[in-house]
Scaffold this motif. Structure first.
Motif, PDB file in Angstrom:
ATOM      1  N   SER A 150     -31.942   0.562 -28.847  1.00 52.61           N
ATOM      2  CA  SER A 150     -30.631  -0.039 -28.559  1.00 52.61           C
ATOM      3  C   SER A 150     -29.899  -0.466 -29.825  1.00 52.61           C
ATOM      4  O   SER A 150     -28.697  -0.738 -29.787  1.00 52.61           O
ATOM      5  CB  SER A 150     -30.793  -1.245 -27.630  1.00 52.61           C
ATOM      6  N   ILE A 151     -30.604  -0.511 -30.963  1.00 55.05           N
ATOM      7  CA  ILE A 151     -29.956  -0.926 -32.209  1.00 55.05           C
ATOM      8  C   ILE A 151     -29.067   0.175 -32.785  1.00 55.05           C
ATOM      9  O   ILE A 151     -28.202  -0.085 -33.639  1.00 55.05           O
ATOM     10  CB  ILE A 151     -31.024  -1.345 -33.253  1.00 55.05           C
ATOM     11  N   GLU A 152     -29.250   1.399 -32.329  1.00 46.69           N
ATOM     12  CA  GLU A 152     -28.514   2.519 -32.916  1.00 46.69           C
ATOM     13  C   GLU A 152     -27.007   2.397 -32.683  1.00 46.69           C
ATOM     14  O   GLU A 152     -26.207   2.623 -33.599  1.00 46.69           O
ATOM     15  CB  GLU A 152     -29.041   3.837 -32.349  1.00 46.69           C
ATOM     16  N   GLU A 153     -26.604   2.055 -31.463  1.00 49.55           N
ATOM     17  CA  GLU A 153     -25.172   1.984 -31.156  1.00 49.55           C
ATOM     18  C   GLU A 153     -24.444   0.939 -31.995  1.00 49.55           C
ATOM     19  O   GLU A 153     -23.381   1.235 -32.574  1.00 49.55           O
ATOM     20  CB  GLU A 153     -24.962   1.713 -29.664  1.00 49.55           C
ATOM     21  N   PRO A 154     -24.932  -0.292 -32.114  1.00 50.59           N
ATOM     22  CA  PRO A 154     -24.210  -1.254 -32.969  1.00 50.59           C
ATOM     23  C   PRO A 154     -24.175  -0.842 -34.434  1.00 50.59           C
ATOM     24  O   PRO A 154     -23.205  -1.149 -35.132  1.00 50.59           O
ATOM     25  CB  PRO A 154     -24.985  -2.565 -32.772  1.00 50.59           C
ATOM     26  N   LEU A 155     -25.216  -0.172 -34.921  1.00 57.37           N
ATOM     27  CA  LEU A 155     -25.177   0.295 -36.302  1.00 57.37           C
ATOM     28  C   LEU A 155     -24.087   1.348 -36.488  1.00 57.37           C
ATOM     29  O   LEU A 155     -23.366   1.349 -37.501  1.00 57.37           O
ATOM     30  CB  LEU A 155     -26.532   0.865 -36.707  1.00 57.37           C
ATOM     31  N   LEU A 156     -23.955   2.241 -35.520  1.00 54.22           N
ATOM     32  CA  LEU A 156     -22.897   3.250 -35.597  1.00 54.22           C
ATOM     33  C   LEU A 156     -21.513   2.588 -35.516  1.00 54.22           C
ATOM     34  O   LEU A 156     -20.586   2.976 -36.230  1.00 54.22           O
ATOM     35  CB  LEU A 156     -23.067   4.275 -34.474  1.00 54.22           C
TER      36      LEU A 156
END
Length: 250
Positions: A150-156
């Motif tokens: 789930s951390i991928e989306e906020p990093l993008l």
């Protein structure tokens, strides 16, 4: 509407008195056939000399068992469904243990994802050690790695270029991941580690808003080349006091 049941059997001894086990996650059935029943059907076929899934108990490999399990579950059972299952859906089926001619362990995974099923993937072997998670892995990933997918989306959204994301996650894991598993860990400590991780996952989903997608009693089994397959913790659907001659059903 989909029900969440609390008494599914997820761990199987695929060949009694041999160090061959299986575990499943994801879909609880293929069509109307529950996975635990299919695992027992496959176990019976492994002993049937007239079956295409037969193995020689004195000359077999875990890889061959995994290949046969894929053929049984995907090619024979899944492909025979009269109507395609709606996406998304997935079934994971792990096959592990020790081949007859070796002293080391192996672990293979079969994954049916939205109608596709690649050849079995070897996750570890030749003395390798690892902690592998299926089904609902987020709580364990958050604990051991420090984050989940789930951390991928906020990093993008924060401006990380998509091409740089895999390397960034790898660098993050190098600084945040903790190692609780050791190759020389005693069996009892490994059992307690697994029980802790499963219990933590059940508690996480118990308090998380929504359905308890991980719950019920925990089944634990240990496979070694010396003691073969041993149950550590398991549930029964029948009272043991009323079935004194029955010692194994999964």
């Amino acid at each position: 509407m989909t029900n969440v049941y609390r008494h599914g059997n997820k761990v199987f001894n695929l060949y009694k008195k041999l160090p061959i086990c299986a575990m499943t996650a994801g879909m609880g059935s293929i069509g109307t056939a529950p996975i635990h029943a299919l695992a027992k059907d496959f176990r019976r076929a492994l002993k049937d000399s007239d079956s295409p899934y037969y193995i020689d108990c004195k000359a077999y490999t875990i890889e061959d068992v995994a290949i046969k399990a894929r053929a049984f579950l995907f090619e024979e059972k899944y492909a025979a469904l009269p109507d395609p299952l709606p996406a998304p859906h997935s079934l994971e089926f792990w096959v592990g243990g020790c081949s007859s001619a070796t002293h080391s362990h192996e672990l293979w995974k079969i994954a049916i994802v939205n109608g596709n099923c690649d050849p079995p993937e070897r996750l570890c072997g030749e003395g390798e050690t690892g902690l592998f998670v299926g089904g609902q892995p987020s709580p364990i990933y958050r604990l051991l790695r420090g984050f989940d997918e789930s951390i991928e989306e906020p990093l993008l959204r924060a401006g990380v270029p998509p091409a740089d994301l895999p390397q960034l996650l790898q660098v993050m894991a190098q600084h945040t991941e903790v190692q609780l598993l050791h190759p020389a860990m005693p069996i009892q400590d490994a059992i307690e580690l697994v029980d802790f991780l499963v219990g933590m996952t059940k508690s996480y989903y118990r308090f998380l808003p929504g359905a308890d997608t991980v719950g019920g009693e925990t089944d634990i089994a240990v496979v070694t080349r010396h003691e073969q397959f041993k149950w550590v913790k398991r549930k029964h659907y029948y009272p043991s006091a009323l079935n004194l001659m029955e010692t194994d059903h999964v």
